[in-house]
Every structure is written in C-alpha cells, then in structure tokens.
Scaffold this active site. Structure first.
Site: not given
Ligand code: GRF
Length: 196
Positions: A105, A107, A134, A143
């Site tokens: 994942n 984050h 991360s 997370d």
């Molecule tokens: C990313 O920053 C991801 O880490 C977080 O939400 C955002 C998703 O952005 N969970 P996108 O949909 O890839 O534009």
C-alpha cells in the site's frame, strides 16, 4: 511481475505506475485494476486496454463476504503482487490473510505518523513541518505493516491539503515504482519481510 492495482478515486498514482510499466524498463505489467466503486481512475486502465472490476461493499451482507469477493476477483487475474494505491477501504483480515505478503500500500505520510484516511489533512492540522510518503506491506491494522520505503516531504507554511498532497504523491509514485522494481528484480522478497 503481474500486478493488480486497487484504487477508489482518480487513480493518479495508478496512471503514473501504468506509464512506468509502459515507458521504462520496469519488468512489471498491470493486468487488472479493481475498485470498490466505479472509480474515475478506471479511465486510465481503459485507455491502456487493461480490464477493470468493481466489488462494491454495499453488495455484500458484511465485510468478510465483501473481502472474499474482492480476493476472488483479484485472484482471477493471477497477480504476483497486489498494489493498493488510493484504495480507501480497510481490507478485512480474511482478505489480508489470502493476499499477504504479496500486498503493498502507498500512504501519503511518514508512517507511523498520520495513519488513516486523512493523512495529509491531519499533518497540516497538526502543524507538522514535515510529512512524507510510505510504501508498506499491508497487515490487519491501519497502515501498520512493515515499511518497505519511505521519504520525508517538507510541509510549507502556505501549504493547503491539495498542494501538500500533490508534492507527496510525486514521492509516493517514485517509491512505489522502486518497490515494484525491487520485487520484480528479486532484490526485495516479501516472503522474507517480517510481519509482526
Ligand atoms: C494517494 O496519496 C494514496 O496514497 C492515498 O490516496 C491518494 C490516492 O490518490 N491513499 P490517486 O487516486 O492515486 O490520485
């Protein structure tokens, strides 16, 4: 390395990973994109001729049943790695057990700082002078899995959530591409990463 990527929204990180698999020597390919809803980011997959699937939580009586259906939909594409990138649901333990450790994942924070669904907003609200990005192995927590890569991103005084998130996403994309490359090239073995 065959990847299934799960998103929930715009999928800009998916788009970046897709471009990396198409335009660089990254030895990985996205074989399907899934979401819990008809995500706007599906357009990036469709443009590349990549199949998409949705497993809406609302179509299931409970989270365990939803998790099983999600795993089934993922497994149909026989991925070597599942990437959550902007997937805004917690996977239930049965789904994590079925997929881990081949489940990572991204984050938008420097974990363990600011876990959860509002990491960027929380960093600004906390007056943090730096946050980060991360990439972790997904475990049953929020997370909380082993950190595979992370990097600090400075918070500027005039940052609003969108500006900081955009800067963080740039780092997220680079870290995710590097982790996928390391796994594809065998320098990172997720079976050997200890999940507490
Ligand atoms: C990313 O920053 C991801 O880490 C977080 O939400 C955002 C998703 O952005 N969970 P996108 O949909 O890839 O534009």
């Amino acid at each position: 390395l065959n990847l299934v990527v799960l998103i929930s929204g715009g999928g800009s990180n998916l788009k970046a990973l897709l471009e990396a698999t198409q335009s660089t020597d990254l030895p990985a390919r996205i074989v399907a994109v899934g979401a819990d809803r008809e995500a706007e980011g599906f357009a990036h997959a469709a443009a590349a001729g990549i199949p998409t699937f949705t497993v809406p939580l609302g179509e299931h009586p409970d989270r365990v049943s939803w998790g099983d259906a999600l795993v089934e939909a993922i497994r149909a594409h026989e991925p070597d790695l599942v990437v959550l990138s902007g997937f805004m649901r917690l996977l239930p333990p049965n789904a994590v057990r079925a997929l881990a450790p081949h489940l990572v994942n991204t984050h938008p924070a420097y974990l363990p700082e600011f876990p959860g669904a509002h990491a960027v907003r929380d960093a600004i609200a906390a007056g943090a002078t730096s946050s980060g990005a991360s990439v972790i192995v997904v475990d049953d927590g929020v997370d909380s899995g082993p950190i595979l890569a992370q990097e600090r991103v400075a918070v500027r005084p005039d940052d609003d959530e969108a500006a900081l998130h955009d800067r963080i996403k740039t780092v997220e994309r680079r870290l995710l591409e590097q982790v996928v490359r390391d796994i594809a090239e065998g320098t990172l073995d997720l079976e050997k990463v200890s999940t507490p």
